[in-house]
Scaffold this motif. Structure first.
Motif, PDB file in Angstrom:
ATOM      1  N   UNK A 193      -4.892   2.534   0.460  1.00 29.83           N
ATOM      2  CA  UNK A 193      -3.726   2.449  -0.416  1.00 29.83           C
ATOM      3  C   UNK A 193      -3.440   0.975  -0.718  1.00 29.83           C
ATOM      4  N   UNK A 194      -3.474   0.624  -1.994  1.00 29.47           N
ATOM      5  CA  UNK A 194      -3.543  -0.769  -2.443  1.00 29.47           C
ATOM      6  C   UNK A 194      -2.162  -1.260  -2.896  1.00 29.47           C
ATOM      7  N   UNK A 195      -1.631  -2.253  -2.210  1.00 27.97           N
ATOM      8  CA  UNK A 195      -0.342  -2.819  -2.648  1.00 27.97           C
ATOM      9  C   UNK A 195      -0.510  -4.110  -3.442  1.00 27.97           C
ATOM     10  N   UNK A 196      -1.747  -4.594  -3.599  1.00 20.81           N
ATOM     11  CA  UNK A 196      -1.944  -5.802  -4.413  1.00 20.81           C
ATOM     12  C   UNK A 196      -1.762  -5.487  -5.904  1.00 20.81           C
ATOM     13  N   UNK A 207       3.970  -8.807  -2.645  1.00 19.20           N
ATOM     14  CA  UNK A 207       4.830  -9.985  -2.517  1.00 19.20           C
ATOM     15  C   UNK A 207       6.209  -9.643  -1.957  1.00 19.20           C
ATOM     16  N   UNK A 208       6.510  -8.365  -1.880  1.00 17.25           N
ATOM     17  CA  UNK A 208       7.826  -7.931  -1.397  1.00 17.25           C
ATOM     18  C   UNK A 208       7.815  -7.413   0.031  1.00 17.25           C
ATOM     19  N   UNK A 209       6.626  -7.369   0.641  1.00 10.25           N
ATOM     20  CA  UNK A 209       6.531  -6.870   2.028  1.00 10.25           C
ATOM     21  C   UNK A 209       5.745  -7.875   2.870  1.00 10.25           C
ATOM     22  N   UNK A 210       5.898  -7.799   4.197  1.00  9.03           N
ATOM     23  CA  UNK A 210       5.138  -8.701   5.065  1.00  9.03           C
ATOM     24  C   UNK A 210       3.688  -8.199   5.144  1.00  9.03           C
ATOM     25  N   UNK A 216      -0.773  -3.250   9.214  1.00  8.01           N
ATOM     26  CA  UNK A 216      -0.693  -2.569  10.509  1.00  8.01           C
ATOM     27  C   UNK A 216       0.309  -1.424  10.563  1.00  8.01           C
ATOM     28  N   UNK A 217       1.044  -1.231   9.488  1.00  7.11           N
ATOM     29  CA  UNK A 217       2.008  -0.135   9.467  1.00  7.11           C
ATOM     30  C   UNK A 217       1.740   0.766   8.248  1.00  7.11           C
TER      31      UNK A 217
END
Ligand code: NAD
Ligand code: LMR
Length: 326
Positions: A193-196, A207-210, A216-217
């Motif tokens: 699952x891609x958040x980039x 850019x909005x999450x660590x 790891x989560x």
């Protein structure tokens, strides 16, 4: 009034079937102006239960539901069918990976691929839900040489929806603020699952999450969500799976949102370097009853590694069922 279309659903007496059929009959999948004929397949011992489901469908008096056919013969279920939702297969239990089902379920999809080939409409749209969904879809497709390979898909929409929901909850945003989610690869614990490339309120999600939360989560939570539900419910996801199947088919048939894309496991044409012919989940847009892989997304080294891992797993699954791939 439009002509009715034929919708085949396999495993129709099972738990996903029970959450799916009433929504198809209500118009949620193909629109509230599209009459449907349901062609329901299950195995012989499930015919009594299937008749009970038919009684309930009758008792809903759905205006769009023109007929319900119940059968244990795939040639009857797939006769002239325009849409086929292949759900019927054994679900996994606690401690199993979805690919552990390969041996138990793969044979079902070679039989059904042949029956689709011999009976279905030449434009039939096929969605495989039964696990391991990508490889089962590949088996069905390869056993249906007269049908278009691109009309065989597998479901990663549930993973897509899960990923959107995790991001919305993490950032305390409305789900509608999360867009451009992508699930790459297999509907399995190697999916990426891609958040980039995903967006939250129009800004890049990563850019909005660590980074630590992402790696790891978020990723393991989405990858393992099916197992978490099996552990909690004692049965695999059903209503959310049915909902995802409705979303996948509705977007494919009626078009996806102009300002977004969806995740669909489709026939790889080599996009993003993925081996041609695998059924691999990509970001897709749907228009005029067809899908297209979104091109030109950036993949950094982290993402490329993740794509390689899930591609490798799909190639291994394919090789394990080579005896079923003509
Ligand atoms: P279930 O056991 O409740 O129902 C399965 C049904 O399929 C049963 O009625 C069974 O009799 C029938 N069936 C078995 N073999 C068949 C055959 N050869 N032809 C026709 N019907 C047959 O299971 P369920 O919870 O409805 O799940 C069905 C499948 O969907 C499982 O493989 C599960 O792992 C998978 N699943 C996939 C996703 C996804 O996101 N892709 C999500 C949830 C579940
Ligand atoms: C899911 O993702 O919920 C399904 O594929 C069922 C499973 O085995 O996890």
């Amino acid at each position: 009034m439009k002509q009715p279309v034929r919708v085949a659903v396999t495993g129709a007496a099972g738990q996903i079937g029970y959450a799916l059929l009433f929504r198809i009959a209500s118009g949620a999948m193909l629109g509230d102006d599209q009459p449907v004929i349901l062609q329901l397949l299950d195995i012989t011992p499930a015919m009594d239960a299937l008749q009970g489901v038919k009684m309930e469908l009758d008792d809903c008096a759905f205006p769009l539901l023109q007929d319900v056919i119940c059968t244990d013969d795939p040639n009857v279920a797939f006769k002239d069918t325009d849409y086929a939702l292949l759900v019927g297969a054994r679900p996994r239990g606690p401690g199993m990976e979805r690919k552990d089902l390969l041996e138990a379920n793969a044979a079902i999809f070679s039989v059904q691929g042949k029956a689709l080939n011999d009976n279905a409409s030449k434009d039939v749209k096929v969605l495989v839900v039964g696990n391991p969904a990508n490889t089962n879809s590949l088996i069905a497709q390869r056993n249906a040489p007269d049908l278009k390979p691109r009309n065989f898909t597998a479901m990663t929409r549930l993973d897509h929806n899960r990923a959107m929901s995790q991001v919305a909850q993490k950032l305390d945003k409305a789900i509608t603020e999360v867009t451009h989610m992508t699930i790459w690869g297999n509907h399995s614990s190697t999916q990426y699952p891609d958040l980039y490339n995903a967006k939250v309120s129009g800004a890049t999600a990563i850019d909005n999450v660590e980074q630590d939360w992402f790696e790891n989560d978020f990723i393991p939570t989405v990858q393992q969500r099916g197992a978490a539900i099996i552990k909690a419910r004692g049965a695999s996801s059903a209503a959310s799976a049915a909902n995802a199947a409705i979303g996948h088919m509705r977007d494919w048939a009626l078009g996806s949102n102009d300002n977004d894309w969806v995740s669909m496991a489709v026939y790889s044409d080599g996009s993003y370097g993925v081996e041609k012919g695998l059924i691999f989940s990509f970001p897709c847009v749907c228009k005029n009853g067809d899908w297209e892989i979104v091109q030109g997304l950036e993949l950094n080294d982290f993402s490329k590694d993740k794509l390689k891992a899930t591609e490798k797993e799909l190639a291994e699954e394919r090789d394990a069922v080579s005896h079923l791939l003509p």
